[in-house]
Write a protein that holds these residues in place. Structure first.
Motif, PDB file in Angstrom:
ATOM      1  N   SER A  83     151.595 -43.476 -14.265  1.00 50.40           N
ATOM      2  CA  SER A  83     150.318 -43.204 -13.672  1.00 50.40           C
ATOM      3  C   SER A  83     150.290 -42.553 -12.214  1.00 50.40           C
ATOM      4  O   SER A  83     149.751 -41.847 -11.872  1.00 50.40           O
ATOM      5  CB  SER A  83     149.780 -44.534 -13.523  1.00 50.40           C
ATOM      6  OG  SER A  83     149.160 -44.750 -14.857  1.00 50.40           O
ATOM      7  N   GLN A  86     150.988 -39.186 -12.061  1.00 51.07           N
ATOM      8  CA  GLN A  86     149.583 -38.436 -12.649  1.00 51.07           C
ATOM      9  C   GLN A  86     150.161 -37.725 -13.894  1.00 51.07           C
ATOM     10  O   GLN A  86     149.638 -36.778 -14.452  1.00 51.07           O
ATOM     11  CB  GLN A  86     149.069 -37.544 -11.818  1.00 51.07           C
ATOM     12  CG  GLN A  86     148.645 -38.191 -10.560  1.00 51.07           C
ATOM     13  CD  GLN A  86     147.924 -37.431  -9.365  1.00 51.07           C
ATOM     14  OE1 GLN A  86     148.151 -36.220  -9.517  1.00 51.07           O
ATOM     15  NE2 GLN A  86     147.397 -37.850  -8.471  1.00 51.07           N
ATOM     16  N   HIS A  89     147.338 -40.632 -18.330  1.00 58.31           N
ATOM     17  CA  HIS A  89     145.923 -40.920 -18.211  1.00 58.31           C
ATOM     18  C   HIS A  89     145.320 -42.229 -19.108  1.00 58.31           C
ATOM     19  O   HIS A  89     145.630 -42.008 -20.250  1.00 58.31           O
ATOM     20  CB  HIS A  89     145.213 -39.884 -18.025  1.00 58.31           C
ATOM     21  CG  HIS A  89     145.653 -38.534 -17.257  1.00 58.31           C
ATOM     22  ND1 HIS A  89     145.389 -38.585 -16.207  1.00 58.31           N
ATOM     23  CD2 HIS A  89     146.538 -37.513 -17.684  1.00 58.31           C
ATOM     24  CE1 HIS A  89     146.254 -37.658 -15.292  1.00 58.31           C
ATOM     25  NE2 HIS A  89     146.759 -36.829 -16.312  1.00 58.31           N
TER      26      HIS A  89
END
Length: 164
Positions: A83, A86, A89
């Motif tokens: 996470s 990134q 999700h």
């Protein structure tokens, strides 16, 4: 006086020649600088450090050795790690294309192999998981069983050891 210095100069160079050459070479040698880390490597290390802050020393060592047993703290670590990068999700799972591009793109990973492996593990894990951390962990564990996982282990070992 001018002629005497011109005659003495070759004699001086003859006497000090090897020493002068050694000294000039030693002085010209630049001091080694540590290799700069790639931005992606720094991001991996930052995410690793931030997500392992709550782990014991023994738990962190197991993560660094890439021993990912299905335990709650491991699930939390894996979810946190991906996470923070990134590349995970909560609504859609792993960003397969983002992973490929973040880890060197087609020149480092076989895209035709990586995308289906990551997306297949994503879908399979989503069907059998209980919660987001479990889903992330199961998808990651599945990917580790593919050639993408082999590449990930080598790459992370290089990052941890300062070689990437």
């Amino acid at each position: 006086m001018g002629q005497r210095s011109l005659i003495c100069l070759p004699l001086l160079l003859l006497l000090l020649g090897p020493l002068g050459v050694l000294q000039s070479r030693a002085m010209a040698r630049p001091t080694p600088t540590p290799p700069l880390r790639a931005p992606q490597s720094l991001a991996l290390l930052r995410a690793r450090d931030q997500c392992s802050a709550h782990l014991s020393h023994a738990q962190r060592m197991r993560m660094d050795r890439m021993q990912y047993e299905n335990l709650p703290h491991v699930q939390r670590y894996i979810h946190c790690f991906w996470s923070r990068l990134q590349l995970w999700h909560d609504g859609t799972g792993f960003d397969a294309l983002g992973i490929v591009h973040s880890f060197g793109g087609p020149r480092r990973l076989n895209v035709e192999q990586a995308l289906p492996a990551i997306n297949g593990c994503n879908a399979k894990a989503r069907r059998v998981s209980h919660g987001v951390s479990d889903w992330c962990y199961r998808a990651f564990a599945c990917v580790l069983k593919t050639p993408v996982g082999d590449w990930y282990r080598r790459h992370m070992a290089d990052v941890i050891n300062g070689n990437a």
